[in-house]
Design an enzyme around this catalytic site. Sequence first.
Site, PDB file in Angstrom:
ATOM      1  N   ARG A  60      -5.637 -46.710  13.058  1.00  0.00           N
ATOM      2  CA  ARG A  60      -4.664 -47.660  13.595  1.00  0.00           C
ATOM      3  C   ARG A  60      -4.194 -47.292  14.992  1.00  0.00           C
ATOM      4  O   ARG A  60      -4.129 -48.139  15.890  1.00  0.00           O
ATOM      5  CB  ARG A  60      -3.404 -47.729  12.713  1.00  0.00           C
ATOM      6  CG  ARG A  60      -3.506 -48.676  11.568  1.00  0.00           C
ATOM      7  CD  ARG A  60      -2.703 -48.146  10.402  1.00  0.00           C
ATOM      8  NE  ARG A  60      -3.386 -46.979   9.891  1.00  0.00           N
ATOM      9  CZ  ARG A  60      -4.349 -47.046   8.973  1.00  0.00           C
ATOM     10  NH1 ARG A  60      -4.659 -48.161   8.431  1.00  0.00           N
ATOM     11  NH2 ARG A  60      -4.992 -45.957   8.590  1.00  0.00           N
ATOM     12  N   THR A  61      -3.802 -46.030  15.174  1.00  0.00           N
ATOM     13  CA  THR A  61      -3.179 -45.656  16.448  1.00  0.00           C
ATOM     14  C   THR A  61      -4.174 -45.845  17.591  1.00  0.00           C
ATOM     15  O   THR A  61      -3.857 -46.460  18.615  1.00  0.00           O
ATOM     16  CB  THR A  61      -2.670 -44.199  16.389  1.00  0.00           C
ATOM     17  OG1 THR A  61      -1.826 -44.087  15.239  1.00  0.00           O
ATOM     18  CG2 THR A  61      -1.892 -43.827  17.630  1.00  0.00           C
ATOM     19  N   LYS A  90     -16.913 -26.826  23.484  1.00  0.00           N
ATOM     20  CA  LYS A  90     -17.580 -25.782  24.290  1.00  0.00           C
ATOM     21  C   LYS A  90     -16.563 -24.743  24.765  1.00  0.00           C
ATOM     22  O   LYS A  90     -16.856 -23.954  25.655  1.00  0.00           O
ATOM     23  CB  LYS A  90     -18.256 -26.428  25.502  1.00  0.00           C
ATOM     24  CG  LYS A  90     -19.280 -27.491  25.155  1.00  0.00           C
ATOM     25  CD  LYS A  90     -19.837 -28.086  26.445  1.00  0.00           C
ATOM     26  CE  LYS A  90     -20.774 -29.237  26.180  1.00  0.00           C
ATOM     27  NZ  LYS A  90     -21.106 -29.954  27.416  1.00  0.00           N
ATOM     28  N   ARG A 112      -3.756 -37.781  21.306  1.00  0.00           N
ATOM     29  CA  ARG A 112      -3.490 -37.289  19.944  1.00  0.00           C
ATOM     30  C   ARG A 112      -4.080 -35.888  19.875  1.00  0.00           C
ATOM     31  O   ARG A 112      -5.292 -35.710  20.023  1.00  0.00           O
ATOM     32  CB  ARG A 112      -4.115 -38.184  18.870  1.00  0.00           C
ATOM     33  CG  ARG A 112      -4.053 -37.510  17.492  1.00  0.00           C
ATOM     34  CD  ARG A 112      -4.278 -38.437  16.335  1.00  0.00           C
ATOM     35  NE  ARG A 112      -3.133 -39.321  16.157  1.00  0.00           N
ATOM     36  CZ  ARG A 112      -2.969 -40.091  15.084  1.00  0.00           C
ATOM     37  NH1 ARG A 112      -3.858 -40.074  14.107  1.00  0.00           N
ATOM     38  NH2 ARG A 112      -1.915 -40.884  14.991  1.00  0.00           N
ATOM     39  N   HIS A 140       5.304 -38.298  16.206  1.00  0.00           N
ATOM     40  CA  HIS A 140       4.469 -39.483  16.431  1.00  0.00           C
ATOM     41  C   HIS A 140       5.425 -40.589  16.887  1.00  0.00           C
ATOM     42  O   HIS A 140       5.740 -41.520  16.149  1.00  0.00           O
ATOM     43  CB  HIS A 140       3.777 -39.843  15.119  1.00  0.00           C
ATOM     44  CG  HIS A 140       2.649 -40.830  15.244  1.00  0.00           C
ATOM     45  ND1 HIS A 140       2.388 -41.527  16.406  1.00  0.00           N
ATOM     46  CD2 HIS A 140       1.724 -41.231  14.339  1.00  0.00           C
ATOM     47  CE1 HIS A 140       1.343 -42.313  16.201  1.00  0.00           C
ATOM     48  NE2 HIS A 140       0.918 -42.148  14.957  1.00  0.00           N
TER      49      HIS A 140
HETATM   50  C1  NCD Z   1      -0.022 -41.326  10.465  1.00  0.00           C
HETATM   51  C2  NCD Z   1      -0.310 -40.132  11.356  1.00  0.00           C
HETATM   52  O1  NCD Z   1      -1.409 -39.993  11.902  1.00  0.00           O
HETATM   53  O2  NCD Z   1       0.621 -39.334  11.511  1.00  0.00           O
HETATM   54  N1  NCD Z   1      -0.950 -42.358  10.656  1.00  0.00           N
HETATM   55  C3  NCD Z   1      -0.756 -43.221  11.701  1.00  0.00           C
HETATM   56  O3  NCD Z   1      -0.863 -42.844  12.853  1.00  0.00           O
HETATM   57  N2  NCD Z   1      -0.360 -44.461  11.419  1.00  0.00           N
HETATM   58  C4  NCD Z   1       0.205 -40.965   9.056  1.00  0.00           C
HETATM   59  C5  NCD Z   1      -0.895 -40.322   8.261  1.00  0.00           C
HETATM   60  O4  NCD Z   1      -1.953 -39.961   8.788  1.00  0.00           O
HETATM   61  O5  NCD Z   1      -0.698 -40.163   7.053  1.00  0.00           O
END
Ligand code: NCD
Length: 327
Positions: A60-61, A90, A112, A140
Amino acid sequence: MAEVPHIITAVQFTPVNMEPIFFRARELRALDQDPKSRKEHAGRFLGKRAVNLFYAESTRTRTSFELAEVAWGIGYSSTANARQFSSAAKGETLAHTIEIVNQYNPDLIVLRYDRVGGAAEAASLVDVPIINAGDGSGEHPTQAFLDAFTIQEQLGRLDKLQITFMGDLRFGRTVRSLAHVLSKGKNNHFDFVSTEDLRLSEDIKELLDAVPGITYTEHFHASALTSILPRTDIFYVTRTQTNLGAPKLQENKFRVTSEVANLLPSHAILLHPMPIDREDPLNSEIALEVDRHPRSRYYRQAGNGLYIRMALIEKILEGEPILAEVA
Ligand code: NCD
């Protein structure tokens, strides 16, 4: 020098500075249905460049950030598994990768990272806006933003709420970021339901202890749900974060079934940042049948991510930092 508009932590957000972005996200969601508006938006930031560096799992993100960039006409480069498929494999450090990416003149970096502090480190190195799209079990912030937007839309407020968090409260970064945001709503009460192993970490409890009017209770037995859920406004459930070091559950005590969801009052909403673990029966936190339950809002919640991210990117590219106002 002007402040670089990074988004690193949900500490930056308050009900006051979130409101105009909520408004804009609602507007963008409505306009997105109209092909003419879509075309206009696609010209808005033409020529701008984004780099999306994802060192850890995401659906999703990453998709919603990429599509938000596409919607604004921003050109982007994405690495979906930078830990394995970038120079990190590497031996290159995050610092070095960020310095290199910076040579290509990006206008935005979405990161991320698989360890706490990745986004803050990147922001200390370059003048390009960094968006933290999750840093290990740290934070997040944009997820908390879209969670708060969904709550505001569904319940009309971010204060005087009874919020029940259930699941992995220790490794889950979405719980940590959302607790920051909701600690700023007056007179909110939190119930934290988890195993003792996965209880909320001390730093978030200390944060909540320090806010007048905010109260919370921890519960380690599923039987507590019978009394908590009938007075809950928001039921926020999370997955066991096995990818971030959480131990797998040996017994599935906290699963949401229709029977559990039926305990909620009719105005309440069931949220989940997703993904829901549906492979492992001992760790699967929401039964399939609950997806269609009248309290469930997690698909809508995920969909809001696109418009919140569009609105945040717009603000950033306009050079406006999102910072908590000083009282
Ligand atoms: C979450 C995350 O990555 O922290 N997912 C997301 O980005 N919507 C929650 C999860 O991975 O459980």
